[in-house]
Design a protein around this motif. Structure first.
Motif, PDB file in Angstrom:
ATOM      1  N   UNK A  28     -57.574  18.971 -11.930  1.00  0.00           N
ATOM      2  CA  UNK A  28     -58.014  18.827 -10.627  1.00  0.00           C
ATOM      3  C   UNK A  28     -58.750  17.410 -10.593  1.00  0.00           C
ATOM      4  N   UNK A  29     -59.486  16.973 -11.737  1.00  0.00           N
ATOM      5  CA  UNK A  29     -60.217  15.804 -11.783  1.00  0.00           C
ATOM      6  C   UNK A  29     -59.422  14.476 -11.444  1.00  0.00           C
ATOM      7  N   UNK A  30     -58.122  14.702 -12.084  1.00  0.00           N
ATOM      8  CA  UNK A  30     -57.194  13.599 -11.874  1.00  0.00           C
ATOM      9  C   UNK A  30     -56.661  13.553 -10.458  1.00  0.00           C
ATOM     10  N   UNK A  31     -56.313  14.796  -9.945  1.00  0.00           N
ATOM     11  CA  UNK A  31     -55.909  14.876  -8.362  1.00  0.00           C
ATOM     12  C   UNK A  31     -57.120  14.060  -7.580  1.00  0.00           C
ATOM     13  N   UNK A  32     -58.409  14.458  -7.789  1.00  0.00           N
ATOM     14  CA  UNK A  32     -59.741  13.838  -7.295  1.00  0.00           C
ATOM     15  C   UNK A  32     -59.651  12.204  -7.451  1.00  0.00           C
ATOM     16  N   UNK A  33     -59.285  11.936  -8.740  1.00  0.00           N
ATOM     17  CA  UNK A  33     -59.201  10.315  -8.774  1.00  0.00           C
ATOM     18  C   UNK A  33     -58.161   9.581  -7.982  1.00  0.00           C
ATOM     19  N   UNK A  34     -57.096  10.250  -7.888  1.00  0.00           N
ATOM     20  CA  UNK A  34     -55.829   9.794  -6.952  1.00  0.00           C
ATOM     21  C   UNK A  34     -56.463   9.648  -5.532  1.00  0.00           C
ATOM     22  N   UNK A  35     -56.905  10.901  -5.098  1.00  0.00           N
ATOM     23  CA  UNK A  35     -57.195  10.896  -3.814  1.00  0.00           C
ATOM     24  C   UNK A  35     -58.599   9.990  -3.344  1.00  0.00           C
ATOM     25  N   UNK A  36     -59.451   9.890  -4.350  1.00  0.00           N
ATOM     26  CA  UNK A  36     -60.690   9.067  -3.882  1.00  0.00           C
ATOM     27  C   UNK A  36     -60.224   7.552  -3.940  1.00  0.00           C
ATOM     28  N   UNK A  37     -59.203   7.305  -4.987  1.00  0.00           N
ATOM     29  CA  UNK A  37     -58.895   5.775  -5.123  1.00  0.00           C
ATOM     30  C   UNK A  37     -57.835   5.110  -3.857  1.00  0.00           C
ATOM     31  N   UNK A  38     -57.283   6.498  -3.029  1.00  0.00           N
ATOM     32  CA  UNK A  38     -56.614   6.119  -1.982  1.00  0.00           C
ATOM     33  C   UNK A  38     -57.340   6.348  -0.620  1.00  0.00           C
ATOM     34  N   UNK A  39     -58.529   6.362  -0.908  1.00  0.00           N
ATOM     35  CA  UNK A  39     -59.410   6.890   0.287  1.00  0.00           C
ATOM     36  C   UNK A  39     -59.208   8.060   1.122  1.00  0.00           C
ATOM     37  N   UNK A  40     -58.617   9.020   0.273  1.00  0.00           N
ATOM     38  CA  UNK A  40     -58.517  10.331   1.031  1.00  0.00           C
ATOM     39  C   UNK A  40     -59.915  11.120   0.605  1.00  0.00           C
ATOM     40  N   UNK A  41     -59.872  12.527   1.278  1.00  0.00           N
ATOM     41  CA  UNK A  41     -60.957  13.231   1.046  1.00  0.00           C
ATOM     42  C   UNK A  41     -60.486  14.428   0.265  1.00  0.00           C
ATOM     43  N   UNK A  42     -60.768  14.409  -1.263  1.00  0.00           N
ATOM     44  CA  UNK A  42     -60.115  15.433  -2.041  1.00  0.00           C
ATOM     45  C   UNK A  42     -60.142  17.031  -1.455  1.00  0.00           C
ATOM     46  N   UNK A  43     -61.334  17.103  -0.860  1.00  0.00           N
ATOM     47  CA  UNK A  43     -61.379  18.368  -0.479  1.00  0.00           C
ATOM     48  C   UNK A  43     -60.555  19.066   0.375  1.00  0.00           C
ATOM     49  N   UNK A  44     -59.810  18.184   1.159  1.00  0.00           N
ATOM     50  CA  UNK A  44     -58.878  18.475   2.257  1.00  0.00           C
ATOM     51  C   UNK A  44     -57.502  18.852   1.678  1.00  0.00           C
ATOM     52  N   UNK A  45     -57.239  18.608   0.488  1.00  0.00           N
ATOM     53  CA  UNK A  45     -55.953  18.677  -0.180  1.00  0.00           C
ATOM     54  C   UNK A  45     -55.660  19.975  -0.704  1.00  0.00           C
ATOM     55  N   UNK A  46     -54.460  20.772  -0.280  1.00  0.00           N
ATOM     56  CA  UNK A  46     -54.368  21.898  -0.678  1.00  0.00           C
ATOM     57  C   UNK A  46     -54.078  21.964  -2.144  1.00  0.00           C
ATOM     58  N   UNK A  47     -54.649  22.708  -2.935  1.00  0.00           N
ATOM     59  CA  UNK A  47     -54.370  22.903  -4.341  1.00  0.00           C
ATOM     60  C   UNK A  47     -53.765  24.323  -4.698  1.00  0.00           C
ATOM     61  N   UNK A  48     -52.558  24.399  -5.247  1.00  0.00           N
ATOM     62  CA  UNK A  48     -51.928  25.857  -5.315  1.00  0.00           C
ATOM     63  C   UNK A  48     -51.608  25.726  -6.952  1.00  0.00           C
ATOM     64  N   UNK A  49     -52.089  26.823  -7.553  1.00  0.00           N
ATOM     65  CA  UNK A  49     -51.674  26.948  -8.969  1.00  0.00           C
ATOM     66  C   UNK A  49     -50.592  27.939  -9.173  1.00  0.00           C
ATOM     67  N   UNK A  50     -49.756  27.630 -10.260  1.00  0.00           N
ATOM     68  CA  UNK A  50     -48.561  28.284 -10.658  1.00  0.00           C
ATOM     69  C   UNK A  50     -49.269  29.244 -12.024  1.00  0.00           C
ATOM     70  N   UNK A  51     -48.853  30.482 -11.933  1.00  0.00           N
ATOM     71  CA  UNK A  51     -49.385  31.261 -12.949  1.00  0.00           C
ATOM     72  C   UNK A  51     -48.513  32.404 -13.296  1.00  0.00           C
ATOM     73  N   UNK A  52     -48.282  32.577 -14.506  1.00  0.00           N
ATOM     74  CA  UNK A  52     -47.294  33.827 -14.838  1.00  0.00           C
ATOM     75  C   UNK A  52     -48.377  35.189 -14.895  1.00  0.00           C
TER      76      UNK A  52
END
Length: 348
Positions: free
Chosen positions: A187-211
């Protein structure tokens, strides 16, 4: 339906579409929020055919690809297929995309690079929005009857694609498991990408795949995960495993398993082979750290913890590729989903 956290189920298109829809309907009846379908042309029936049947055969449940790709399917073909499903399930369809994995390997193609994925996402968004795209620098074309509301979610595990997802995707499918350490890194890497693009990280849906498996016998159930653990180590995930104290060394090539470790046709044989590198104790630790294995109460608590960590959805996978997740749907639907709102109310 769960409150806040969306709980989905991964359903492989392992049978005729009309039979697969029966499984989707049961998941809908029991309160699952989403049904996600993988795409691999040699392993399963066509994913968009299955999605079409599911769209016509259900009313509420969200539907999505987890995931299709832009290597075996041209982006323009994917855009048309996505539009066609979205028309049948308004507001319910999510287009999940990934690098290819089991779609490309068996036919000798390479996984999609980050650069190609970036361009492919641009093509998809433009076409679904009804805008023209210049193909091969030669011709400009557009999609007739577009569907601009289709969300594009990118599945990612490596840092480059995680940043790309945060930068340009409408949502992220995290392949890092539920381990707090690996999840925080992803999630830290996702945040880096979002903030670098001027997006709000908290508004991006995060879905975790889990067995996932509801069980009182963790040691026995965890043995079934050995090929999954071995595959992660084999495909560059050893550093992720090490973060959770799992140190394994798996050869680059493992003989005797078809088509690959994650989708082995003879799962018992794959477990036996992988026991050479994955001990029973390691399998248990993997189940505890990366997966949702345990009692219904333990799984419920871990789902709550994921939601508190900012995860907006999960999709649960059973171990196996060629049978529907019937038992998982029944046990989670009966024992976990009804308790989720209660846990959140007690601890909120």
């Amino acid at each position: 339906m769960s409150a806040g956290l969306r709980v989905g189920i991964r359903i492989p298109p392992c049978d005729r579409a009309d039979r697969v829809v029966e499984t989707v309907r049961r998941a809908e009846e029991l309160g699952f929020d989403d049904a996600w379908f993988p795409d691999s042309q040699l392993l399963w029936r066509d994913v968009f055919t299955t999605l079409t049947a599911a769209a016509l055969g259900t009313e509420r449940i969200g539907l999505g690809t987890a995931v299709t790709n832009l290597a075996t399917r041209h982006p323009a073909v994917v855009a048309s297929a996505a539009r066609s499903v979205a028309e049948l399930a308004p507001g319910r369809f999510t287009l999940g995309l990934g690098v290819g994995n089991s779609s490309v390997g068996p036919i000798g193609l390479r996984q999609t690079t980050s650069a190609a994925m970036r361009e492919g996402l641009g093509v998809l968004r433009a076409l679904l929005d009804g805008r023209e795209w210049e193909f091969e620098g030669k011709v400009r074309s557009r999609l007739r009857d577009p569907q601009p509301q289709v969300p594009l979610h990118l599945a990612a595990s490596g840092p480059r694609n995680l940043r790309l997802a945060g930068e340009v995707a409408d949502g992220v499918i995290l392949l890092s498991g539920v381990s707090p350490a690996t999840l925080a890194g992803a999630t830290a890497r996702v945040r880096e990408g979002a903030e670098g693009a001027g997006r709000t990280y908290e508004t991006i849906p995060l879905t975790v795949s889990a067995f996932c498996a509801v069980t009182d016998d963790l040691a026995n159930a965890a043995r079934r995960l050995k090929p999954i653990c071995a595959s992660i180590a084999q495909n560059g995930g050893a550093p992720f495993l090490a973060l959770a104290g799992i140190d394994v060394d798996v050869p680059a090539t493992v003989e005797g398993v078809y088509p690959d470790l994650v989708h082995a046709e003879d799962w018992d044989r794959a477990v036996e082979i992988c026991s050479a590198w994955i001990s029973d104790e390691t399998a248990v630790r993997f189940a505890e750290e990366f997966c949702l294995f345990g009692t219904a109460e333990e799984i419920t608590e871990r789902l709550h913890s994921l939601h508190c960590a900012g995860v907006t959805g999960v999709f649960l996978q059973h171990v196996g590729s060629y049978d529907p997740p019937t038992e998982l749907i029944e046990t989670v639907g009966a024992q976990v989903l009804p308790a989720l709102p209660l846990v959140k109310a007690d601890q909120g």
